[in-house]
Enzyme design. Sequence first.
Site, short mmCIF file in Angstrom:
data_model
loop_
_atom_site.label_atom_id
_atom_site.label_comp_id
_atom_site.label_asym_id
_atom_site.label_seq_id
_atom_site.Cartn_x
_atom_site.Cartn_y
_atom_site.Cartn_z
N THR A 82 0.82 -1.21 0.00
CA THR A 82 0.00 0.00 0.00
C THR A 82 0.86 1.27 0.00
O THR A 82 0.58 2.22 -0.73
CB THR A 82 -0.94 0.03 1.22
OG1 THR A 82 -1.91 -1.00 1.10
CG2 THR A 82 -1.67 1.37 1.33
N ASP A 257 -4.54 -1.11 -5.49
CA ASP A 257 -3.15 -0.82 -5.10
C ASP A 257 -2.16 -1.92 -5.44
O ASP A 257 -1.02 -1.67 -5.79
CB ASP A 257 -3.06 -0.42 -3.61
CG ASP A 257 -3.49 -1.51 -2.63
OD1 ASP A 257 -4.22 -2.43 -3.03
OD2 ASP A 257 -3.10 -1.42 -1.45
C1 GP9 Z 1 -3.45 -0.58 6.56
C2 GP9 Z 1 -3.30 -0.75 5.13
C3 GP9 Z 1 -2.71 -2.05 4.66
O1 GP9 Z 1 -3.50 0.72 7.06
O2 GP9 Z 1 -3.34 0.31 4.31
O3 GP9 Z 1 -1.57 -1.97 3.92
P1 GP9 Z 1 -0.99 -3.21 3.08
O4 GP9 Z 1 -0.84 -4.37 4.03
O5 GP9 Z 1 -1.98 -3.52 2.01
O6 GP9 Z 1 0.31 -2.75 2.53
MN MN Z 2 -2.74 -2.58 0.28
#
Ligand code: GP9
Ligand code: MN
Length: 428
Positions: A82, A257
């Site tokens: 993310t 994402d």
């Molecule tokens: C939690 C989220 C998860 O705040 O945005 O991130 P990820 O595990 O998908 O990198």
């Molecule tokens: Mn994510």
Amino acid sequence: NSSDMNSVANYINNNRVTPNVQYQGVAKGKNVFIIHLESFQQFLLDFKWDNQEVTPNLNKIYHAQNTLSFDNFFNQVGQGKTADAELMLENSLFGLPEGAAMVTDGTTNTFQAAPAILSQKGYTTASMHGDVPSFWNRDNTYKSWGYDYFFSSHYFKEKKDYNIGYGMKDKIFLRDAANYVQRLPQPFYAKLITVTNHYPYLLDKKNQSISKTNTGDSTVDGYVQTAKYLDQSIGEFMDWLKATGLDKNSMVVFYGDHYGISANHKKAVAKLLGKKDFNDFDNAQFQRVPFMINMDGLKGGINHNYGGEIDVLPTLLNLLGVDNSQTVQFGSDLLAPKHSQLVAFRNGDFVEPNFTKVNGTYYHTKTGAVARNLTSEQKQQVAAMSNQVATELSLSDRVIKGDLLRFYKNKNFQKVDRKNYTYNKTKA
Ligand code: GP9
Ligand code: MN
């Protein structure tokens, strides 16, 4: 040092493409929504299971006449997941080869991020997310990016049953986030980060409205359930947008994402897609995620250009009519006539319309066949593309690791002073 910055800037200026004049400024002055679709892959669009569309609301947006959709758009994240996606989308810089730049460099580096660029054009900027503010160091990095507001879980009412997995359930989050959106001075730039469709795809019984898939792989089979729930939350959000009239003066951008199903589940994916086999090449193609821009009056359609998350910032700035001839950006405008269709993966592999490189092996993108007996011209082509990918990645890494943007003078941009920002809120 500053001469490093000059060589990066030279590279970027040599690769800068002229924007598509047809689309230039068509969204000027509009509100912008960036809707982060957690772990959402392109294959889910129009996908059917249990005698129904898994994502009817997103399908409708995908096919709408006023949506610019892309069907060859790839996630390019590394370990930062993310965080890498957010970094690429809003800075057109790649994530790092290891770790997450938002964590390692977000607090201290100089950036020229979308929120800062737009707030200097009169926008109010806010990110909203139903998880704790410290996750991925958002509460610090967002200051460096110039976010006026960060509405994290501390800003939302908590009730028993409101949370699952990493944070608030999407329907509750989007409903409550809408209250904050409505209070933002216009034009605004608002990023809404969903999270329910996150591994391991947990969902309470009463929110399940499609059966699990039947691959027998327990990490895969819940995916359609949380994806459907996310889709419903988007449907409700779009209804709200319409009811408020905000749909008339807003550009709504959707993106996935990163993958939801990793390469460790090839057998299950093959079954899910009704394919005999699912190899490394297929997995590279499986990295497609949605990228859709919906706006009243926009000339839409499904665009087949190859591109990825690194290309979003230049694309959006052009639509918004913001001059980005000086921006340090590693992507290229997806709508530009000379858009570069070479999509770099973080490990140096790539995909583009003719060739795909996976773990050092070249494949024909159209057929998936291993590219044997290449002509010497083709050999030169793939070598040149490999070089370009390596160059882009390493220059981007130098920008982040050397904090090079602190040396960069951009007459269109005023440096962000982190001291001007605070997102504190004591729990109600
Ligand atoms: C939690 C989220 C998860 O705040 O945005 O991130 P990820 O595990 O998908 O990198
Ligand atoms: Mn994510």
